[in-house]
Write a protein that holds these residues in place. Sequence first.
Motif: not given
Length: 599
Positions: A36-42, A155-156, A405-407, A455-457
């Motif tokens: 997964s490349i959604a979370d650049d912080d991780l 795609d926020k 990311f889900l805002a 939940s905070c996914l």
Amino acid sequence: MTKKNLHTFHIPVMGLAYTIDSPIRVAQYGISSVVSIADDDLIEKMRRFYSTKFNFQYEEITQKFHDYRAERITSYLNLVDKIVKEKFESFKTELAESKTALDNFMAMLPNTSDIKKGFQNLLEDGISFKDNIQNYIESHLSSGEIDVNIMTKLDKDNFIKNEQLPIEFNDAHAALRGFAKSNLQSSVVLSAGMNPRLYSYFENFSDFFPDENNKLKKKIILKVSDFRSAIIQGNFLAKKGLWVSEYRIESGLNCGGHAFATEGLLLGTILEEFKAKKEQLVQSAHELMIKALQLKNYAFPETPLELKITVQGGVGTSEEHEFLLEKYQVDSIGWGSPFLLVPEATSVDQETRNLLMNAKEDDLYLSHISPLGVPFNTLKGTTNEILKQKRIHENKAGSSCPKKFLALSKEYDPHGICTASKKYQDIKLGELENSKENYSAFELEKEKARITEKSCLCVGLANASYLENDIKIKGQSQGVVICPGPNMAYFDQEVSLKEMVQHIYGGKSVLQTTERPNLFVKELKMYIQYFRNEIENISGEITNAQLKKWNTFKANLLDGIDYYKNLFESTLPFQKDLNQLASCKLEIIAINIPITETV
């Protein structure tokens, strides 16, 4: 020569963290997996972790960088690519020098593998063993693919203060750019449906177009739930000169993570349609792609490029694996949730892994905890659930929402708010309090639960990697969210990678129960329950469109059962499940669809 895939299975993306480093763990064995490349912080924290572990230089990419999200993703993928290549070279040397290592590796290959047979022939000859083995390894072995996943809906829009940044800085656009600029020669898996703006953005990167040798440096995989969706999306991309190299069919409900239910179309009937219409899929896209490439004055292939059909969702035995390969002629089968119990393959903290091992059927459920508003497969008793309920009990419902990311809700803020955030839930609970006279006590509590169950996914789906690797977790405690599919209930022990691969290929089963249902029957029963819940939980006026949808859903389920009846009667291992099909049919017939005066 073109090297064949070593395996007939792949490891799909799981959560944000669970397959974040799977290629580093398994690619040297020829096993493909998806990051997964959604979370650049991780991703940035994992880049620092692996740079340290493998003694590579590391310079932090902070949020002060102009294009930090894309740059973080590119840098991490390049690091993973470098590590995988080094591990693969070391592994090839080990195979050439150690018969034990070679025997262990051969034990992980399917018995039908031509490559396995080639190794066996060399061992039997025994002449100039080392030289022959080295040559054979170099010409036949390849590492597994380092594929990436982008959820198209994530795609926020992004802002600097109150100024909205150009669309290319949207989350999914930046993630695509990060992959496109990387050194990888692999695929991007697009999931969660069509995003026309994102799909159009692919045109900016030459790696997605065929070169003068008709080769694609980077490929597109679409995760789909039915044939209609596949041909619409595939042709949309083809009109831009882009080829879909693989359609990854996923069960609508019998899967992990977000569940995108079909209109009652069952997996077997979907696979049958893909098998029957694959040539239509190929030819329609090929014709459209050639026209587009000619208009762009690009090189174009005279004959269609390779197109693969794969499937995933609920497969749990070697018999099911082999059946899907032979009956529907698919190219690979995704095995996800079972690999959560393989420490060599996935990133899971021990507490969560223990919870997975002890999970029973009733512990795995389709929830409404996702801020996306899409049903989400999850597990009872997670640390995230415990911490969330504690905050609710203390009247502190909601997450601090550090990643956003889900805002995606713009109901109260044009910048977007996550429905799992404290900010959003405070507003909603305040509105509810001001209108509580309109609700009964029962309805009021039910509405409160509906608001606070999110939940905070973003944090919960990333924390497992931090815990496993002793990386410090900052901010509000969110615990771990895990998203296995229902199939997880039948796997109850930690196993080695070799044991799981042998289980897939029919060597030795890792299942300790014989009560596991057939994958088709399991999905069917889930659809019946889903259908019943849809009707029972409807609120407000029932529209003609809703009634039409329900009638179509019911008809599709009944058609699916008729298809399965014919299939099961001619398939010896499935004949024992014919009675269950008959029971399911009676259940569906008994579900009454409401009738309104407007019909």
